[in-house]
Motif scaffolding. Structure first.
Motif, PDB file in Angstrom:
ATOM      1  N   MET A 106      98.743  13.651 -57.252  1.00 47.84           N
ATOM      2  CA  MET A 106      98.724  15.081 -56.945  1.00 47.84           C
ATOM      3  C   MET A 106     100.127  15.677 -57.122  1.00 47.84           C
ATOM      4  SD  MET A 106      97.263  17.066 -53.507  1.00 47.84           S
ATOM      5  CE  MET A 106      96.735  15.490 -52.914  1.00 47.84           C
ATOM      6  N   TRP A 107     101.142  14.982 -56.644  1.00 46.84           N
ATOM      7  CA  TRP A 107     102.519  15.458 -56.782  1.00 46.84           C
ATOM      8  C   TRP A 107     102.940  15.495 -58.255  1.00 46.84           C
ATOM      9  CZ3 TRP A 107     107.048  12.434 -58.021  1.00 46.84           C
ATOM     10  CH2 TRP A 107     108.216  13.198 -58.001  1.00 46.84           C
ATOM     11  N   LEU A 108     102.607  14.450 -59.020  1.00 45.41           N
ATOM     12  CA  LEU A 108     102.977  14.415 -60.438  1.00 45.41           C
ATOM     13  C   LEU A 108     102.268  15.509 -61.228  1.00 45.41           C
ATOM     14  CD1 LEU A 108     103.101  10.574 -61.146  1.00 45.41           C
ATOM     15  CD2 LEU A 108     105.037  12.153 -60.926  1.00 45.41           C
ATOM     16  N   THR A 109     101.032  15.818 -60.862  1.00 45.14           N
ATOM     17  CA  THR A 109     100.311  16.914 -61.504  1.00 45.14           C
ATOM     18  C   THR A 109     101.039  18.230 -61.256  1.00 45.14           C
ATOM     19  OG1 THR A 109      98.206  15.766 -61.345  1.00 45.14           O
ATOM     20  CG2 THR A 109      98.105  18.154 -61.590  1.00 45.14           C
ATOM     21  N   HIS A 110     101.469  18.432 -60.028  1.00 49.55           N
ATOM     22  CA  HIS A 110     102.243  19.635 -59.686  1.00 49.55           C
ATOM     23  C   HIS A 110     103.571  19.652 -60.449  1.00 49.55           C
ATOM     24  CE1 HIS A 110     104.149  22.808 -57.348  1.00 49.55           C
ATOM     25  NE2 HIS A 110     105.143  21.975 -57.115  1.00 49.55           N
ATOM     26  N   LEU A 111     104.231  18.495 -60.505  1.00 46.76           N
ATOM     27  CA  LEU A 111     105.535  18.389 -61.165  1.00 46.76           C
ATOM     28  C   LEU A 111     105.454  18.719 -62.652  1.00 46.76           C
ATOM     29  CD1 LEU A 111     108.541  17.526 -60.968  1.00 46.76           C
ATOM     30  CD2 LEU A 111     107.776  15.188 -61.423  1.00 46.76           C
ATOM     31  N   THR A 112     104.371  18.324 -63.297  1.00 47.47           N
ATOM     32  CA  THR A 112     104.253  18.517 -64.743  1.00 47.47           C
ATOM     33  C   THR A 112     103.464  19.779 -65.110  1.00 47.47           C
ATOM     34  OG1 THR A 112     102.328  17.053 -64.782  1.00 47.47           O
ATOM     35  CG2 THR A 112     104.468  16.048 -65.257  1.00 47.47           C
ATOM     36  N   GLU A 113     103.240  20.624 -64.121  1.00 45.74           N
ATOM     37  CA  GLU A 113     102.528  21.880 -64.355  1.00 45.74           C
ATOM     38  C   GLU A 113     103.261  22.702 -65.425  1.00 45.74           C
ATOM     39  OE1 GLU A 113     101.839  25.514 -61.435  1.00 45.74           O
ATOM     40  OE2 GLU A 113     100.907  23.658 -60.706  1.00 45.74           O
ATOM     41  N   GLY A 114     102.515  23.227 -66.385  1.00 54.51           N
ATOM     42  CA  GLY A 114     103.103  24.047 -67.440  1.00 54.51           C
ATOM     43  C   GLY A 114     103.690  23.244 -68.594  1.00 54.51           C
ATOM     44  N   ILE A 115     103.543  21.922 -68.558  1.00 49.02           N
ATOM     45  CA  ILE A 115     104.053  21.056 -69.627  1.00 49.02           C
ATOM     46  C   ILE A 115     102.844  20.439 -70.321  1.00 49.02           C
ATOM     47  CG2 ILE A 115     105.510  19.080 -70.200  1.00 49.02           C
ATOM     48  CD1 ILE A 115     106.949  19.552 -67.489  1.00 49.02           C
ATOM     49  N   THR A 116     102.775  20.586 -71.635  1.00 54.84           N
ATOM     50  CA  THR A 116     101.627  20.048 -72.373  1.00 54.84           C
ATOM     51  C   THR A 116     101.748  18.528 -72.535  1.00 54.84           C
ATOM     52  OG1 THR A 116     102.656  20.239 -74.563  1.00 54.84           O
ATOM     53  CG2 THR A 116     101.483  22.200 -73.712  1.00 54.84           C
ATOM     54  N   GLU A 117     100.631  17.903 -72.860  1.00 47.93           N
ATOM     55  CA  GLU A 117     100.629  16.456 -73.132  1.00 47.93           C
ATOM     56  C   GLU A 117     101.581  16.130 -74.293  1.00 47.93           C
ATOM     57  OE1 GLU A 117      99.185  13.807 -71.540  1.00 47.93           O
ATOM     58  OE2 GLU A 117      98.591  15.245 -70.002  1.00 47.93           O
ATOM     59  N   GLN A 118     101.591  17.005 -75.292  1.00 47.44           N
ATOM     60  CA  GLN A 118     102.471  16.798 -76.447  1.00 47.44           C
ATOM     61  C   GLN A 118     103.940  16.856 -76.021  1.00 47.44           C
ATOM     62  OE1 GLN A 118     102.076  19.662 -79.605  1.00 47.44           O
ATOM     63  NE2 GLN A 118     103.396  18.529 -80.997  1.00 47.44           N
ATOM     64  N   GLU A 119     104.285  17.807 -75.168  1.00 49.97           N
ATOM     65  CA  GLU A 119     105.666  17.910 -74.688  1.00 49.97           C
ATOM     66  C   GLU A 119     106.052  16.694 -73.849  1.00 49.97           C
ATOM     67  OE1 GLU A 119     106.208  22.767 -74.395  1.00 49.97           O
ATOM     68  OE2 GLU A 119     105.101  21.717 -72.805  1.00 49.97           O
ATOM     69  N   LEU A 120     105.129  16.211 -73.029  1.00 48.27           N
ATOM     70  CA  LEU A 120     105.400  15.001 -72.254  1.00 48.27           C
ATOM     71  C   LEU A 120     105.624  13.804 -73.180  1.00 48.27           C
ATOM     72  CD1 LEU A 120     102.874  15.389 -69.298  1.00 48.27           C
ATOM     73  CD2 LEU A 120     105.372  15.491 -69.155  1.00 48.27           C
TER      74      LEU A 120
END
Length: 136
Positions: A106-120
């Motif tokens: 849940m925290w990691l989902t919040h942390l990566t909010e607004g970042i696409t899979e491609q950007e990750l």
């Protein structure tokens, strides 16, 4: 270039702080969580294998494993060579892993909010290249 590494350092500090806050209710440290994750997601491992994976000295692993042993989250099995000790997750450890994973995910989902899979994926590729360059 300096701005990139400054940003990386600042993100790392905030990441460590918030990860600690996320894990605190579960009474585990980030290293203990990492060891639980490794044993569940990858499988049983020796102290040497974990030390190599984390790129640390073997004695660093002992207190982390000891705390998980005390809580009955892992067991240590002796190999044919009595010096080789393999850490194995217990049923209690699997249950603890699943409990913690809900909060961390849940925290990691919040942390990566607004970042696409491609950007990750691109960010991961940069970190992997930096790791490679640091080993040269």
């Amino acid at each position: 270039m300096y701005a990139y590494f400054l940003s990386l350092k600042l993100v790392q500090r905030q990441y460590a702080y918030q990860m600690t806050e996320t894990l605190m209710p579960h009474k585990v440290t980030e290293l203990q969580w990492g060891l639980l994750r490794y044993l569940v997601e990858i499988g049983p491992a020796t102290f040497s294998e974990i030390a190599a994976f984390w790129q640390v000295e073997k004695p660093t692993i002992t207190p982390v494993a000891q705390k998980l042993l005390e809580q009955s989250f892992i067991e240590v099995q002796l190999g044919q060579d009595k010096r080789q000790k393999t850490m194995v997750i217990t049923e209690l450890g699997i249950a603890k892993y699943k409990e913690i994973k809900v909060d961390v995910d849940m925290w990691l989902t919040h942390l990566t909010e607004g970042i696409t899979e491609q950007e990750l994926a691109q960010g991961l590729a940069v970190f992997e290249q930096l790791q490679h360059n640091l080993k040269k």
